[in-house]
Design a protein around this motif. Structure first.
Motif, PDB file in Angstrom:
ATOM      1  N   ARG A 160      14.681  -8.402 -14.667  1.00 47.00           N
ATOM      2  CA  ARG A 160      14.048  -7.083 -14.616  1.00 47.00           C
ATOM      3  C   ARG A 160      13.132  -6.890 -15.816  1.00 47.00           C
ATOM      4  O   ARG A 160      13.513  -7.165 -16.960  1.00 47.00           O
ATOM      5  CB  ARG A 160      15.112  -5.991 -14.596  1.00 47.00           C
ATOM      6  N   LEU A 161      11.921  -6.396 -15.535  1.00 52.26           N
ATOM      7  CA  LEU A 161      10.966  -6.142 -16.612  1.00 52.26           C
ATOM      8  C   LEU A 161      11.333  -4.855 -17.342  1.00 52.26           C
ATOM      9  O   LEU A 161      11.923  -3.935 -16.754  1.00 52.26           O
ATOM     10  CB  LEU A 161       9.551  -6.037 -16.042  1.00 52.26           C
ATOM     11  N   PRO A 162      11.001  -4.752 -18.619  1.00 50.17           N
ATOM     12  CA  PRO A 162      11.341  -3.536 -19.371  1.00 50.17           C
ATOM     13  C   PRO A 162      10.599  -2.316 -18.845  1.00 50.17           C
ATOM     14  O   PRO A 162       9.481  -2.412 -18.335  1.00 50.17           O
ATOM     15  CB  PRO A 162      10.912  -3.876 -20.801  1.00 50.17           C
ATOM     16  N   VAL A 163      11.235  -1.162 -18.959  1.00 50.58           N
ATOM     17  CA  VAL A 163      10.652   0.092 -18.498  1.00 50.58           C
ATOM     18  C   VAL A 163       9.641   0.585 -19.524  1.00 50.58           C
ATOM     19  O   VAL A 163       9.896   0.580 -20.729  1.00 50.58           O
ATOM     20  CB  VAL A 163      11.756   1.148 -18.288  1.00 50.58           C
ATOM     21  N   ARG A 164       8.489   0.998 -19.030  1.00 50.94           N
ATOM     22  CA  ARG A 164       7.456   1.529 -19.915  1.00 50.94           C
ATOM     23  C   ARG A 164       7.864   2.907 -20.421  1.00 50.94           C
ATOM     24  O   ARG A 164       8.362   3.727 -19.642  1.00 50.94           O
ATOM     25  CB  ARG A 164       6.134   1.620 -19.158  1.00 50.94           C
ATOM     26  N   PRO A 165       7.667   3.193 -21.704  1.00 52.45           N
ATOM     27  CA  PRO A 165       7.997   4.538 -22.205  1.00 52.45           C
ATOM     28  C   PRO A 165       7.207   5.609 -21.466  1.00 52.45           C
ATOM     29  O   PRO A 165       6.012   5.464 -21.200  1.00 52.45           O
ATOM     30  CB  PRO A 165       7.600   4.474 -23.691  1.00 52.45           C
ATOM     31  N   ALA A 166       7.903   6.676 -21.093  1.00 52.35           N
ATOM     32  CA  ALA A 166       7.270   7.735 -20.299  1.00 52.35           C
ATOM     33  C   ALA A 166       6.341   8.574 -21.160  1.00 52.35           C
ATOM     34  O   ALA A 166       6.712   9.017 -22.254  1.00 52.35           O
ATOM     35  CB  ALA A 166       8.349   8.622 -19.672  1.00 52.35           C
ATOM     36  N   ASP A 167       5.124   8.790 -20.655  1.00 55.14           N
ATOM     37  CA  ASP A 167       4.150   9.661 -21.304  1.00 55.14           C
ATOM     38  C   ASP A 167       3.698  10.685 -20.269  1.00 55.14           C
ATOM     39  O   ASP A 167       2.926  10.381 -19.363  1.00 55.14           O
ATOM     40  CB  ASP A 167       2.969   8.852 -21.824  1.00 55.14           C
ATOM     41  N   LEU A 168       4.194  11.913 -20.393  1.00 54.70           N
ATOM     42  CA  LEU A 168       3.937  12.942 -19.397  1.00 54.70           C
ATOM     43  C   LEU A 168       2.737  13.818 -19.730  1.00 54.70           C
ATOM     44  O   LEU A 168       2.511  14.819 -19.053  1.00 54.70           O
ATOM     45  CB  LEU A 168       5.186  13.824 -19.239  1.00 54.70           C
ATOM     46  N   GLY A 169       1.982  13.440 -20.749  1.00 54.19           N
ATOM     47  CA  GLY A 169       0.851  14.280 -21.139  1.00 54.19           C
ATOM     48  C   GLY A 169      -0.172  14.436 -20.032  1.00 54.19           C
ATOM     49  O   GLY A 169      -0.556  15.553 -19.660  1.00 54.19           O
ATOM     50  N   GLU A 170      -0.648  13.310 -19.457  1.00 47.90           N
ATOM     51  CA  GLU A 170      -1.635  13.376 -18.378  1.00 47.90           C
ATOM     52  C   GLU A 170      -1.046  14.027 -17.134  1.00 47.90           C
ATOM     53  O   GLU A 170      -1.737  14.741 -16.407  1.00 47.90           O
ATOM     54  CB  GLU A 170      -2.131  11.969 -18.053  1.00 47.90           C
ATOM     55  N   ALA A 171       0.243  13.771 -16.876  1.00 43.48           N
ATOM     56  CA  ALA A 171       0.879  14.358 -15.691  1.00 43.48           C
ATOM     57  C   ALA A 171       0.905  15.878 -15.775  1.00 43.48           C
ATOM     58  O   ALA A 171       0.647  16.577 -14.788  1.00 43.48           O
ATOM     59  CB  ALA A 171       2.293  13.808 -15.539  1.00 43.48           C
ATOM     60  N   ARG A 172       1.202  16.409 -16.949  1.00 45.16           N
ATOM     61  CA  ARG A 172       1.241  17.870 -17.099  1.00 45.16           C
ATOM     62  C   ARG A 172      -0.142  18.479 -16.864  1.00 45.16           C
ATOM     63  O   ARG A 172      -0.274  19.533 -16.242  1.00 45.16           O
ATOM     64  CB  ARG A 172       1.756  18.233 -18.485  1.00 45.16           C
ATOM     65  N   LEU A 173      -1.183  17.795 -17.382  1.00 45.47           N
ATOM     66  CA  LEU A 173      -2.535  18.316 -17.193  1.00 45.47           C
ATOM     67  C   LEU A 173      -2.934  18.295 -15.716  1.00 45.47           C
ATOM     68  O   LEU A 173      -3.534  19.245 -15.201  1.00 45.47           O
ATOM     69  CB  LEU A 173      -3.529  17.493 -18.011  1.00 45.47           C
ATOM     70  N   ALA A 174      -2.598  17.207 -15.014  1.00 43.98           N
ATOM     71  CA  ALA A 174      -2.975  17.104 -13.603  1.00 43.98           C
ATOM     72  C   ALA A 174      -2.214  18.105 -12.748  1.00 43.98           C
ATOM     73  O   ALA A 174      -2.793  18.759 -11.874  1.00 43.98           O
ATOM     74  CB  ALA A 174      -2.724  15.679 -13.112  1.00 43.98           C
ATOM     75  N   TRP A 175      -0.916  18.258 -12.978  1.00 39.04           N
ATOM     76  CA  TRP A 175      -0.120  19.167 -12.163  1.00 39.04           C
ATOM     77  C   TRP A 175      -0.362  20.623 -12.529  1.00 39.04           C
ATOM     78  O   TRP A 175      -0.053  21.516 -11.731  1.00 39.04           O
ATOM     79  CB  TRP A 175       1.369  18.831 -12.283  1.00 39.04           C
ATOM     80  N   ALA A 176      -0.915  20.870 -13.710  1.00 42.65           N
ATOM     81  CA  ALA A 176      -1.214  22.257 -14.077  1.00 42.65           C
ATOM     82  C   ALA A 176      -2.251  22.866 -13.145  1.00 42.65           C
ATOM     83  O   ALA A 176      -2.276  24.087 -12.940  1.00 42.65           O
ATOM     84  CB  ALA A 176      -1.708  22.321 -15.525  1.00 42.65           C
ATOM     85  N   GLU A 177      -3.116  22.030 -12.540  1.00 39.91           N
ATOM     86  CA  GLU A 177      -4.157  22.529 -11.640  1.00 39.91           C
ATOM     87  C   GLU A 177      -3.666  22.707 -10.208  1.00 39.91           C
ATOM     88  O   GLU A 177      -4.427  23.155  -9.351  1.00 39.91           O
ATOM     89  CB  GLU A 177      -5.338  21.551 -11.644  1.00 39.91           C
ATOM     90  N   GLN A 178      -2.404  22.351  -9.927  1.00 33.05           N
ATOM     91  CA  GLN A 178      -1.911  22.383  -8.548  1.00 33.05           C
ATOM     92  C   GLN A 178      -1.204  23.682  -8.194  1.00 33.05           C
ATOM     93  O   GLN A 178      -0.684  23.810  -7.089  1.00 33.05           O
ATOM     94  CB  GLN A 178      -0.958  21.205  -8.313  1.00 33.05           C
ATOM     95  N   GLY A 179      -1.168  24.636  -9.095  1.00 34.71           N
ATOM     96  CA  GLY A 179      -0.530  25.908  -8.800  1.00 34.71           C
ATOM     97  C   GLY A 179      -1.508  27.064  -8.929  1.00 34.71           C
ATOM     98  O   GLY A 179      -2.261  27.151  -9.903  1.00 34.71           O
ATOM     99  N   ALA A 180      -1.503  27.940  -7.919  1.00 35.98           N
ATOM    100  CA  ALA A 180      -2.369  29.121  -7.998  1.00 35.98           C
ATOM    101  C   ALA A 180      -1.885  30.062  -9.093  1.00 35.98           C
ATOM    102  O   ALA A 180      -2.678  30.696  -9.789  1.00 35.98           O
ATOM    103  CB  ALA A 180      -2.405  29.836  -6.649  1.00 35.98           C
ATOM    104  N   GLU A 181      -0.563  30.145  -9.254  1.00 37.70           N
ATOM    105  CA  GLU A 181       0.009  30.960 -10.332  1.00 37.70           C
ATOM    106  C   GLU A 181      -0.016  30.159 -11.629  1.00 37.70           C
ATOM    107  O   GLU A 181       0.283  28.960 -11.620  1.00 37.70           O
ATOM    108  CB  GLU A 181       1.435  31.362  -9.989  1.00 37.70           C
TER     109      GLU A 181
END
Length: 694
Positions: A160-181
């Motif tokens: 099994r290959l090592p797990v990449r450290p999670a970086d949620l910075g880009e994810a938060r920016l992208a999902w921030a645009e998916q809510g009308a509220e």
């Protein structure tokens, strides 16, 4: 006394020793068999689900676990047992200390594989689905657990290959645009990282890179220590999501479950998930049963696609499988798509999920959508001037997608004078044109008929009421000189196109993805998708239109040719699937149609359906509609014609309807009917709960 004195021939000393050794070996073998047949010291009883699809036998049976199998007959393992005089397959669902059976228990015949392929969560899921759809649990288990591939099971597991450290910075920016509220998208992502069962119905704007957002939702869930299960309609969507999962999670951090790679590859991916090597799964319909450990999020994209409808009994729908898993395992759920089904709208009405969509300002900025009538200056035109102008402008900056509803050149023909459908004189099949230079040909038997004459008026002229993909490509090639024209559909499905200017003519479901998105999308012959007399006609038409329009690049242009006043095209122009689904749900509720009510159908020969109706113990609130004759399926070549096969027996259909609150009672009644029918060996009927087509 010697052998001579007893009258017996004298035994040689060597023979005496051989006989003694054989007797000793026999006694040792009997002792060994007795020791192996002795029940296990711990939990000597195995509860086994046998592979017998008979409703009255649809329950676990108790078997004795021999001591020799105590370590391998674990819950979830495949075993062979003796049942009704023959060896049958089964799964161990539990090991218990005692049995309620008063007699002697039969022992397990053998353990086929000690691999625990049926997890407790999936076992409970199969029981729940069998009850809901009034089917046999053995049939659901065949859908849930793939056939064993012994060589794959014995192969060493790769590192099994090592797990990449999670970086949620880009994810938060992208999902921030998916809510009308404000903050709705980030709140959903935060709930995933915290392991809370957030549930959303998600409609992104046109041009949204939805595979990337799904991969980022998976990253947030994995960072919280839980698993993810993603279902998409077909292998092309699987490839898109898999590519994004690799980019976000890293190499070899997810499994792909489809039938495309063959039995060995599919079983290897299944084992990797069951053993906990992969905690993220993406796949098609069958992946909904994947044994993901510590499941935290289930995702279904484009839940209205008919590929999610299982064609085998008991016909569970992928959306219902995933939502049932979310309930049983306490997971988050994401029901996404450019369009919204009435079932997804019902989840919002009941409060089971919350809506997640960009605000109107972002939707308007994403793409321009127009509807133009099929005419030029009052003269009917299949591709009007406004559509051609859009094509020319869009081709200056990139590729263009043209969606047409039918494949072929002219898939149906009719008399030019009286509009009588043109049929083959041999088998009565429909005539079609496969190219402009070829004579009419029967779609069923393939016989050409260059001298066809109308049996009603005698005219030899033909017209094409429906124009297919290939003829559309020819027309566009003549009107757009110098432009590259490509076709996608049937056995020539393009996977992806680049950024260079070209026209791609595709049928629904075969639209390739363009790198960076299409500069323009043209929807032709919208009247065909809206002209069927079925319950889901308008919902399905809007889904097809929005799926194609969703492939446009941000700021691109979409043109639909049709009636601008039609509610479906109005919803497309406003990019308002939520409003359309809300109105459609209200109309169905007033007409007592799904999903506001629960429906079931009983189909079979008249005598069998009458017997079923007599045996059914329905709740008092149930309505019985019919029976009515089942519409004849499209005739096969030669059927009913000269030398053809005899027609199939006539079938009728009974429709049962109850309020949504009585759905469980309806399933119980149908399940009891199946058990009685199976025990009495009555004539078969097909029972289908919540059918998609009515």
């Amino acid at each position: 006394m010697s052998d001579h004195e007893t009258g017996q021939p004298e035994m040689l000393p060597g023979l005496r020793a051989t006989v003694a050794e054989a007797r000793a070996r026999g006694r040792a073998e009997r002792r060994r068999r007795d020791d192996e047949a002795a029940p296990a010291e711990v939990d000597p009883v195995a509860q086994v689900l046998v592979d017998v699809p008979l409703a009255h036998l649809d329950r676990p049976f108790d078997y004795s676990v021999p001591a020799a199998m105590a370590a391998t007959a674990v819950p979830g393992a495949r075993v062979k047992v003796r049942f009704a005089g023959q060896d049958v397959d089964g799964f161990v669902v539990a090991r218990v200390p005692t049995s309620q059976h008063p007699g002697r228990l039969a022992p397990l015949r053998r353990v086929v594989s000690p691999e625990p392929v049926l997890t407790p969560a999936v076992a409970e899921l199969t029981a729940r689905l069998a009850h809901r759809y009034a089917g046999a649990r053995a049939d659901v288990l065949r859908l849930a657990v793939p056939p064993r591939h012994a060589a794959t099971e014995k192969a060493p597991e790769p590192e099994r290959l090592p797990v990449r450290p999670a970086d949620l910075g880009e994810a938060r920016l992208a999902w921030a645009e998916q809510g009308a509220e404000p903050g709705a998208g980030e709140a959903f992502l935060r709930a995933l990282t915290q392991g809370r069962p957030a549930r959303a119905v998600w409609q992104p704007a046109a041009g949204t890179d939805w595979p990337r957002l799904v991969a980022e939702a998976a990253l947030a869930t994995v960072s919280g220590g839980r698993g993810v299960l993603i279902c998409v309609p077909d292998h092309r969507d699987v490839a898109r999501v898999s590519e994004q999962l690799t980019a976000v999670l890293g190499e070899d951090q997810h499994a792909v479950l489809t039938a495309e790679g063959g039995p060995a590859r599919r079983y290897a991916a299944f084992l990797a998930v069951a053993r906990g090597r992969h905690r993220v799964v993406v796949g098609t319909r069958s992946a909904a049963f994947a044994p993901v450990q510590d499941l935290g999020l289930v995702v279904i994209w484009d839940d209205g696609d008919d590929l999610y409808a299982e064609p085998r009994a008991p016909y569970p729908h992928t959306r219902e499988v995933l939502l049932t898993r979310a309930e049983l395992e306490g997971t988050a759920a994401l029901v996404g798509g450019f369009a919204r089904t009435c079932e997804a709208e019902y989840l919002l009405r009941t409060g089971w999920a919350r809506a997640l969509a960009p605000d109107r300002r972002s939707i308007r900025a994403a793409a321009r959508v127009d509807v133009t009538p099929a005419e030029d200056r009052g003269i009917p035109a299949r591709i009007p001037g406004a559509a051609r102008a859009m094509l020319r402008r869009a081709l200056e900056s990139g590729p263009v997608l043209v969606q047409v509803p039918r494949a072929g050149w002219a898939p149906s023909l009719a008399c030019e004078r009286c509009r009588t459908p043109a049929r083959c004189r041999g088998c009565q099949g429909p005539l079609e044109l496969t190219a402009s230079t070829e004579p009419p040909r029967c779609r069923w038997c393939g016989t050409p008929d260059p001298r066809w004459a109308c049996p009603e008026c005698g005219s030899a002229g033909l017209r094409a009421p429906v124009v297919g993909r290939d003829r559309t490509a020819e027309e566009l090639g003549r009107s757009l000189p110098g432009a590259t024209i490509r076709s996608s559909g049937g056995d020539r499905v393009l996977q992806q196109v680049g950024t260079r200017p070209e026209v791609v003519v595709a049928t629904p479901g075969a639209e390739p993805v363009a790198e960076g998105g299409y500069a323009g999308v043209l929807l032709l012959d919208t009247w065909m998708a809206l002209g069927r007399a079925e319950l889901r006609t308008e919902e399905e038409a809007l889904r097809r239109f929005m799926t194609a329009a969703g492939l446009v690049r941000p700021g691109g242009h979409v043109v639909a040719v049709g009636d601008p006043a039609h509610p479906v095209l109005q919803a497309l122009v406003r990019w308002d699937p939520a409003g359309f689904a809300a109105r459609e749900l209200e109309a169905r509720a007033s007409a007592h149609l799904p999903p506001a009510v629960r429906l079931a159908t009983v189909t079979g020969e008249p005598g069998a359906v009458d017997d079923a109706l007599t045996l059914l113990a329905l709740p008092e609130v149930a309505e019985v509609l019919g029976p009515v004759p089942v519409a004849a399926k499209e005739r096969t070549p030669g059927a009913g014609g000269p030398g053809g096969r005899p027609a199939e027996p006539e079938e009728i259909r009974l429709v049962l309807r109850v309020p949504r609150s009585s759905g469980t009672a309806l399933s119980e009644s149908l399940g009891e009917l199946q058990r009685i029918r199976s025990a009495r060996k009555l004539q078969a009927v097909r029972v289908q709960v919540d059918p998609l087509e009515l």
